[in-house]
Design a protein around this motif. Structure first.
Motif, PDB file in Angstrom:
ATOM      1  N   HIS A  40      41.033 -27.897  -4.441  1.00 13.01           N
ATOM      2  CA  HIS A  40      41.779 -28.597  -5.498  1.00 13.01           C
ATOM      3  C   HIS A  40      42.911 -29.392  -4.861  1.00 13.01           C
ATOM      4  O   HIS A  40      43.741 -28.826  -4.143  1.00 13.01           O
ATOM      5  CB  HIS A  40      42.360 -27.616  -6.523  1.00 13.01           C
ATOM      6  CG  HIS A  40      43.290 -28.287  -7.484  1.00 13.01           C
ATOM      7  ND1 HIS A  40      42.837 -29.056  -8.530  1.00 13.01           N
ATOM      8  CD2 HIS A  40      44.648 -28.349  -7.534  1.00 13.01           C
ATOM      9  CE1 HIS A  40      43.869 -29.548  -9.200  1.00 13.01           C
ATOM     10  NE2 HIS A  40      44.980 -29.146  -8.613  1.00 13.01           N
TER      11      HIS A  40
ATOM     12  N   HIS B 139      45.199 -33.530  -4.884  1.00 15.52           N
ATOM     13  CA  HIS B 139      45.464 -34.869  -5.406  1.00 15.52           C
ATOM     14  C   HIS B 139      45.727 -35.799  -4.233  1.00 15.52           C
ATOM     15  O   HIS B 139      46.704 -35.616  -3.496  1.00 15.52           O
ATOM     16  CB  HIS B 139      46.673 -34.850  -6.341  1.00 15.52           C
ATOM     17  CG  HIS B 139      46.567 -33.785  -7.384  1.00 15.52           C
ATOM     18  ND1 HIS B 139      45.830 -33.934  -8.526  1.00 15.52           N
ATOM     19  CD2 HIS B 139      47.083 -32.523  -7.421  1.00 15.52           C
ATOM     20  CE1 HIS B 139      45.897 -32.827  -9.235  1.00 15.52           C
ATOM     21  NE2 HIS B 139      46.642 -31.947  -8.591  1.00 15.52           N
TER      22      HIS B 139
ATOM     23  N   GLU C 245      42.342 -30.299 -13.629  1.00 15.44           N
ATOM     24  CA  GLU C 245      43.171 -29.201 -14.114  1.00 15.44           C
ATOM     25  C   GLU C 245      43.695 -29.411 -15.536  1.00 15.44           C
ATOM     26  O   GLU C 245      44.419 -30.354 -15.793  1.00 15.44           O
ATOM     27  CB  GLU C 245      44.333 -28.964 -13.159  1.00 15.44           C
ATOM     28  CG  GLU C 245      45.140 -30.203 -12.829  1.00 15.44           C
ATOM     29  CD  GLU C 245      46.275 -29.894 -11.864  1.00 15.44           C
ATOM     30  OE1 GLU C 245      46.819 -28.784 -11.909  1.00 15.44           O
ATOM     31  OE2 GLU C 245      46.599 -30.768 -11.062  1.00 15.44           O
TER      32      GLU C 245
ATOM     33  N   HIS D 100      44.745 -22.537 -10.005  1.00 15.22           N
ATOM     34  CA  HIS D 100      45.486 -22.551  -8.735  1.00 15.22           C
ATOM     35  C   HIS D 100      46.978 -22.353  -8.963  1.00 15.22           C
ATOM     36  O   HIS D 100      47.776 -22.563  -8.050  1.00 15.22           O
ATOM     37  CB  HIS D 100      45.265 -23.898  -8.035  1.00 15.22           C
ATOM     38  CG  HIS D 100      45.620 -25.050  -8.929  1.00 15.22           C
ATOM     39  ND1 HIS D 100      44.696 -25.626  -9.766  1.00 15.22           N
ATOM     40  CD2 HIS D 100      46.788 -25.678  -9.146  1.00 15.22           C
ATOM     41  CE1 HIS D 100      45.289 -26.587 -10.458  1.00 15.22           C
ATOM     42  NE2 HIS D 100      46.562 -26.627 -10.111  1.00 15.22           N
TER      43      HIS D 100
ATOM     44  N   ASP E 111      46.400 -28.448  -3.092  1.00 10.08           N
ATOM     45  CA  ASP E 111      46.970 -29.063  -4.301  1.00 10.08           C
ATOM     46  C   ASP E 111      47.659 -30.390  -3.960  1.00 10.08           C
ATOM     47  O   ASP E 111      47.271 -31.429  -4.478  1.00 10.08           O
ATOM     48  CB  ASP E 111      47.928 -28.107  -5.032  1.00 10.08           C
ATOM     49  CG  ASP E 111      48.068 -28.454  -6.508  1.00 10.08           C
ATOM     50  OD1 ASP E 111      47.510 -29.486  -6.944  1.00 10.08           O
ATOM     51  OD2 ASP E 111      48.730 -27.701  -7.249  1.00 10.08           O
TER      52      ASP E 111
HETATM   53 ZN   LIG Z   1      46.895 -29.950  -8.967  1.00  7.35          ZN
END
Ligand SMILES: [Zn+2]
Length: 322
Positions: free
Chosen positions: A88, A90, A183, A236, A287
């Motif tokens: 997960h 970005h 998410e 997460h 993340d």
């Molecule tokens: Zn995230």
């Protein structure tokens, strides 16, 4: 790695011929120690034959795959591990485009990323998501895109340039690189039955895809149960061992993150290292990684190293990152 792989069906005849010894591989790697994350064992001296950019043969002796034009690499003294996956993340957090992010992390061993471009969704809406999605598909590694679910993340409290609607989500589920819903940050919306959030999750599930979770609250009572009932497959946002336990005991995957600003592995990995829980439903991720972190400390290789420093069996750490 300069171009996308052909489909398995297209190259299967050659892979079969190489494995059978009728055709020569493009590349054979010998002498290394193969880490098999399928069985959690190290296979001393196992060899790998590669054709068409794919594994054709993995086993103790690839000599039957070697021809006059086969390149060979002697990996004596080294371990062969699978490409690392970020469960997960970005891309925008690195202030980079998908191509530049891929260029930054490939040298660190990352071959797969599950990305949610919700930052660009805030700025350019569905069109921005499509641009990130299209560029992701052009990279020589796997960048699987999750359709952002919550732009803005806190409705009424943010003034974003664009908003994502349930119709946008339904449309994106038909794009080739979309693997699920990013998410679901509006957890109060899910818990309270917000029609837009439920419609986004329904569009995702009806397309046969996965809803990513984001439950940023220590409350593990009825609110958490309601969020789980909504169908999110992973989360997460856990920061303590009790968070990890609550998630896996309710059928979710517990994602433990080490990003540029997140340090949630050490406090949760004890569920595996001390309580001895089955590690299959624990996943390592970042993340958010700033470019500086990628350059100075690495990407998922950094997270795996950290998990090992926290007492995790190295093979288990690799399983949680692949
Ligand atoms: Zn995230």
């Amino acid at each position: 790695m300069t171009q996308k792989l052909q489909s398995w069906a297209d190259v299967a005849p050659r892979l079969i011929a190489v494995a059978a010894g009728r055709d020569a591989a493009d590349l054979v790697i010998t002498g290394g120690k193969l880490v098999n994350v399928q069985t959690r064992e190290v296979l001393e001296g196992w060899q790998v034959a590669i054709a068409e950019g794919r594994f054709a043969y993995v086993g103790p002796d690839a000599s039957h795959c070697i021809g006059p034009d086969t390149e060979t690499i002697d990996a004596t003294g080294r371990y062969l591990i699978p490409g690392l996956c970020d469960g997960h993340m970005h891309i925008e957090s690195g202030m980079l485009t998908p191509a530049e992010f891929a260029a930054a992390v490939i040298p660190h061993g990352t071959t797969t990323m599950f990305t949610d471009p919700h930052e660009i969704a805030n700025v350019l809406g569905l069109e921005g998501v499509r641009m990130m999605h299209d560029e992701a598909l052009m990279q020589p590694v796997n960048i699987f895109t999750q359709m952002p679910s919550c732009a803005p993340s806190a409705p009424g409290l943010e003034t974003t340039g664009f908003e994502i609607s349930a119709e946008d989500v339904a449309e994106a589920m038909g794009w080739p690189g979309i693997i699920g819903l990013g998410e679901m940050m509006n957890f109060p919306g899910v818990i309270n039955g917000d029609p837009q959030m439920l419609a986004e999750m329904a569009a995702t599930m009806n397309a046969g895809k996965t809803v990513g979770g984001h439950y940023a609250s220590p409350d593990k009572g009825a609110a958490f149960s309601a969020y789980v009932a909504g169908g999110a497959a992973d989360d997460h946002e856990g920061t303590a061992e009790t968070d990890a336990l609550a998630r896996v005991r309710n059928g979710m995957r517990s994602m433990m993150r080490l990003g540029s600003a997140w340090y949630d592995v050490e406090s949760q990995i004890t569920a595996v290292t001390e309580r001895g829980l089955d590690p299959r439903n624990f996943i390592l991720c970042t993340d958010d990684c700033m470019a500086e972190t990628l350059v100075n400390d690495g990407h998922m290789n950094r997270v795996v190293r950290h998990a090992i420093e926290c007492g995790c069996d190295p093979l288990v750490a690799l399983q949680m990152a692949t």
